[in-house]
Design an enzyme around this catalytic site. Structure first.
Site, PDB file in Angstrom:
ATOM      1  N   TYR A  58       3.011   9.793  -0.141  1.00  0.00           N
ATOM      2  CA  TYR A  58       3.978   9.523   0.727  1.00  0.00           C
ATOM      3  C   TYR A  58       5.429   9.662   0.350  1.00  0.00           C
ATOM      4  O   TYR A  58       6.638   9.492   0.807  1.00  0.00           O
ATOM      5  CB  TYR A  58       3.987   7.863   0.907  1.00  0.00           C
ATOM      6  CG  TYR A  58       2.382   7.300   1.652  1.00  0.00           C
ATOM      7  CD1 TYR A  58       1.693   8.331   2.254  1.00  0.00           C
ATOM      8  CD2 TYR A  58       2.240   6.283   1.792  1.00  0.00           C
ATOM      9  CE1 TYR A  58       0.377   8.128   2.889  1.00  0.00           C
ATOM     10  CE2 TYR A  58       0.880   5.805   2.061  1.00  0.00           C
ATOM     11  CZ  TYR A  58      -0.076   6.578   2.854  1.00  0.00           C
ATOM     12  OH  TYR A  58      -1.164   5.988   3.232  1.00  0.00           O
ATOM     13  N   LYS A  61      -2.775   6.013  -4.141  1.00  0.00           N
ATOM     14  CA  LYS A  61      -3.800   6.893  -3.866  1.00  0.00           C
ATOM     15  C   LYS A  61      -3.680   8.244  -4.464  1.00  0.00           C
ATOM     16  O   LYS A  61      -2.577   8.547  -4.699  1.00  0.00           O
ATOM     17  CB  LYS A  61      -3.861   7.067  -2.752  1.00  0.00           C
ATOM     18  CG  LYS A  61      -3.828   5.649  -1.771  1.00  0.00           C
ATOM     19  CD  LYS A  61      -4.112   6.098  -0.127  1.00  0.00           C
ATOM     20  CE  LYS A  61      -3.831   4.704   0.810  1.00  0.00           C
ATOM     21  NZ  LYS A  61      -2.554   4.625   1.054  1.00  0.00           N
ATOM     22  N   HIS A  66      -7.558   9.347  -1.974  1.00  0.00           N
ATOM     23  CA  HIS A  66      -7.000   9.292  -0.413  1.00  0.00           C
ATOM     24  C   HIS A  66      -7.781  10.022   0.358  1.00  0.00           C
ATOM     25  O   HIS A  66      -7.978   9.385   1.648  1.00  0.00           O
ATOM     26  CB  HIS A  66      -5.733   9.977  -0.665  1.00  0.00           C
ATOM     27  CG  HIS A  66      -4.728   9.734   0.379  1.00  0.00           C
ATOM     28  ND1 HIS A  66      -3.248   9.665   0.295  1.00  0.00           N
ATOM     29  CD2 HIS A  66      -4.671   9.011   1.687  1.00  0.00           C
ATOM     30  CE1 HIS A  66      -2.422   9.204   1.344  1.00  0.00           C
ATOM     31  NE2 HIS A  66      -3.717   9.090   2.298  1.00  0.00           N
ATOM     32  N   ASP A 115       0.664  -1.127  -0.050  1.00  0.00           N
ATOM     33  CA  ASP A 115       0.034   0.027  -0.167  1.00  0.00           C
ATOM     34  C   ASP A 115       0.978   1.342   0.158  1.00  0.00           C
ATOM     35  O   ASP A 115       1.738   1.315   0.945  1.00  0.00           O
ATOM     36  CB  ASP A 115      -0.736  -0.168   1.128  1.00  0.00           C
ATOM     37  CG  ASP A 115      -1.736   1.095   1.366  1.00  0.00           C
ATOM     38  OD1 ASP A 115      -2.793   1.408   0.567  1.00  0.00           O
ATOM     39  OD2 ASP A 115      -1.342   2.346   2.165  1.00  0.00           O
TER      40      ASP A 115
HETATM   41  P1  NDP Z   1       1.093   0.966  12.030  1.00  0.00           P
HETATM   42  O1  NDP Z   1      -0.164   0.944  12.813  1.00  0.00           O
HETATM   43  O2  NDP Z   1       1.016   0.296  10.804  1.00  0.00           O
HETATM   44  O3  NDP Z   1       2.411   1.255  12.803  1.00  0.00           O
HETATM   45  C1  NDP Z   1       3.537   1.385  12.269  1.00  0.00           C
HETATM   46  C2  NDP Z   1       4.454   1.487  13.356  1.00  0.00           C
HETATM   47  O4  NDP Z   1       4.744   0.234  14.258  1.00  0.00           O
HETATM   48  C3  NDP Z   1       6.018   1.717  13.104  1.00  0.00           C
HETATM   49  O5  NDP Z   1       6.421   2.673  14.026  1.00  0.00           O
HETATM   50  C4  NDP Z   1       6.677   0.477  13.081  1.00  0.00           C
HETATM   51  O6  NDP Z   1       8.069   0.523  13.335  1.00  0.00           O
HETATM   52  C5  NDP Z   1       5.782  -0.296  14.442  1.00  0.00           C
HETATM   53  N1  NDP Z   1       5.665  -1.855  14.209  1.00  0.00           N
HETATM   54  C6  NDP Z   1       5.210  -2.353  13.199  1.00  0.00           C
HETATM   55  N2  NDP Z   1       5.343  -3.732  13.237  1.00  0.00           N
HETATM   56  C7  NDP Z   1       5.720  -3.849  14.551  1.00  0.00           C
HETATM   57  C8  NDP Z   1       5.961  -5.043  15.101  1.00  0.00           C
HETATM   58  N3  NDP Z   1       5.683  -6.087  14.775  1.00  0.00           N
HETATM   59  N4  NDP Z   1       6.248  -4.956  16.669  1.00  0.00           N
HETATM   60  C9  NDP Z   1       6.693  -3.502  17.123  1.00  0.00           C
HETATM   61  N5  NDP Z   1       6.374  -2.367  16.376  1.00  0.00           N
HETATM   62  C10 NDP Z   1       5.895  -2.518  15.237  1.00  0.00           C
HETATM   63  O7  NDP Z   1       0.779   2.818  11.259  1.00  0.00           O
HETATM   64  P2  NDP Z   1       0.653   3.533  10.127  1.00  0.00           P
HETATM   65  O8  NDP Z   1       0.140   5.048  10.599  1.00  0.00           O
HETATM   66  O9  NDP Z   1       1.905   3.670   9.162  1.00  0.00           O
HETATM   67  O10 NDP Z   1      -0.238   2.799   9.142  1.00  0.00           O
HETATM   68  C11 NDP Z   1      -0.028   1.676   8.355  1.00  0.00           C
HETATM   69  C12 NDP Z   1      -0.026   2.130   7.030  1.00  0.00           C
HETATM   70  O11 NDP Z   1      -1.493   2.221   6.376  1.00  0.00           O
HETATM   71  C13 NDP Z   1       0.675   3.144   6.357  1.00  0.00           C
HETATM   72  O12 NDP Z   1       1.974   2.964   6.405  1.00  0.00           O
HETATM   73  C14 NDP Z   1       0.041   3.567   5.131  1.00  0.00           C
HETATM   74  O13 NDP Z   1       0.101   2.701   4.030  1.00  0.00           O
HETATM   75  C15 NDP Z   1      -1.507   3.294   5.326  1.00  0.00           C
HETATM   76  N6  NDP Z   1      -2.244   4.438   6.111  1.00  0.00           N
HETATM   77  C16 NDP Z   1      -3.421   4.987   5.169  1.00  0.00           C
HETATM   78  C17 NDP Z   1      -3.971   6.148   5.689  1.00  0.00           C
HETATM   79  C18 NDP Z   1      -4.982   6.741   4.646  1.00  0.00           C
HETATM   80  O14 NDP Z   1      -5.164   8.098   4.939  1.00  0.00           O
HETATM   81  N7  NDP Z   1      -5.437   6.002   3.680  1.00  0.00           N
HETATM   82  C19 NDP Z   1      -3.365   7.221   6.871  1.00  0.00           C
HETATM   83  C20 NDP Z   1      -2.378   6.292   7.538  1.00  0.00           C
HETATM   84  C21 NDP Z   1      -1.754   5.254   6.948  1.00  0.00           C
HETATM   85  P3  NDP Z   1       9.100   0.222  12.308  1.00  0.00           P
HETATM   86  O15 NDP Z   1       8.703   0.821  11.032  1.00  0.00           O
HETATM   87  O16 NDP Z   1      10.358   1.196  12.886  1.00  0.00           O
HETATM   88  O17 NDP Z   1       9.324  -1.191  12.422  1.00  0.00           O
END
Ligand code: NDP
Length: 332
Positions: free
Chosen positions: A75, A100, A133, A70
């Site tokens: 981004y 998006k 988006h 995604d």
């Molecule tokens: P997430 O809920 O996916 O959380 C991401 C965070 O969790 C990062 O800091 C990551 O750290 C950490 N993490 C991931 N897996 C683990 C694990 N197994 N154990 C411990 N820590 C973990 O947040 P997002 O807000 O990024 O949402 C996910 C995705 O959704 C986005 O990346 C995007 O693609 C989409 N999105 C879409 C939106 C929209 O408006 N349509 C808005 C927001 C998000 P690290 O990377 O350092 O490992």
């Protein structure tokens, strides 16, 4: 060179796990879990993020069995994703790429050019899924564009007819907005992407989507689980919550895996983002167990209607999609 290509092929052939496929209302199939690629950086410049974090993350994800990524024009990582996809050289039909349309291209005839620009960055001829988006239009200078999202949606449908996107959907739309699309006789979105996590489970929106065969992708699936991402006033639980730790131990899984599994069992395709190899591998390893009814009941109890991404800065736009009385949401 030959050896590294061979090693890469072996890595992909051994891809440990793959998410099952969900059938969309348009008949296409979408992997039930995607890698998220939003780095959470400030969008203060038009420059691409300098690092290759996403490129490496996507390569690890493809090796671990992910087939759905995604992303979004906003981004600024579509180029990195494109490079990782090209390096993996997997058959195109095995990949599912979602991107998006940003808010600055809401005019009907701006949609296809914006998608073509994304495709160029991605190095692809088409995306599998193109999402609007937000329903909120905004010009590049950040003043509001009041274009009706129905016009934008007509542009999305035209881009699909041109073969630039196999499926089209919306993100951050509420139920009334999706209903309005339907009332105007326009194609029902194949997918709705919204925030879903323990603190924001959105049962009535999910049941509307089920009734209309709209597949839900859940963003920010971890919500406020990790202390470093949680606002001070964010409701529990955190990742060290004793009840969650006990539950994860029982299934021989981690707490993040239990949380992702819960979303899968709600019928939602989660989009966990990580740029850490071990976490990327861990996050797709959620399709070999299921949660008991009583455990699901406990997890349901964490729903607080708490939104981590309320985008309050757009509160006064006529198409602001969320509840307007945010008492506990944080600005982001
Ligand atoms: P997430 O809920 O996916 O959380 C991401 C965070 O969790 C990062 O800091 C990551 O750290 C950490 N993490 C991931 N897996 C683990 C694990 N197994 N154990 C411990 N820590 C973990 O947040 P997002 O807000 O990024 O949402 C996910 C995705 O959704 C986005 O990346 C995007 O693609 C989409 N999105 C879409 C939106 C929209 O408006 N349509 C808005 C927001 C998000 P690290 O990377 O350092 O490992």
């Amino acid at each position: 060179m030959y050896v590294s290509v061979l090693l890469l092929s072996v890595a992909f052939a051994c891809a440990a796990r793959q998410a099952p496929l969900l059938r969309l209302r348009d008949g296409r199939r979408m992997p039930a879990l995607a890698l998220g690629t939003w780095l959470g950086h400030a969008y203060t410049s038009q420059l691409q993020p300098a690092s290759d974090e996403v490129e490496r993350a996507v390569s690890w994800a493809l090796q671990a069995g992910y087939r759905h990524v995604d992303t979004a024009a906003r981004y600024q990582v579509e180029g990195q994703l494109g490079r990782a996809l090209a390096a993996a050289a997997l058959p195109r039909e095995q990949l599912f790429v979602t991107t998006k349309l940003w808010n600055d291209a809401h005019a009907q005839d701006a949609v296809a050019p914006a998608l073509r620009a994304s495709l160029t960055r991605l190095g692809l001829d088409y995306v599998d899924l193109y999402l609007m988006h937000w329903p909120v239009g905004q010009f590049a200078n950040l003043t509001y564009d009041y274009t009706d999202y129905l016009e934008t949606w007509r542009g999305m449908a035209a881009a699909q007819r041109q073969g630039l996107a196999r499926s089209i959907g919306v993100s951050n739309f509420n139920q009334d907005m999706m209903e309005r699309i339907r009332e105007h006789g326009l194609p029902t979105p194949a997918v709705l992407q919204v925030e879903i996590n323990l603190n924001l489970q959105q049962p009535s929106l999910l049941s509307y989507c089920r009734a209309h065969n709209i597949t839900v992708m859940g963003y920010t699936p971890f919500g406020s689980l990790f202390p470093n991402k949680a606002a001070p006033h964010a409701p529990p639980p955190r990742v060290d919550d004793p009840a969650l730790v006990a539950m994860a131990t029982k299934y021989n899984k981690t707490v993040p895996q239990v949380v992702l599994r819960y979303l899968v069992e709600l019928g939602v395709a989660p989009i966990p983002k990580s740029v850490t190899k071990t976490r990327i591998e861990q996050n797709i390893d959620v399709f070999d167990f299921s949660l008991s009814e009583s455990d699901k009941g406990l997890l349901r109890g964490y729903d607080r209607g708490y939104r981590t991404i309320p985008q309050l800065k757009w509160l006064d736009h006529p198409y602001y999609p969320f509840e307007k009385n945010h008492t506990i949401g944080k600005t982001r």
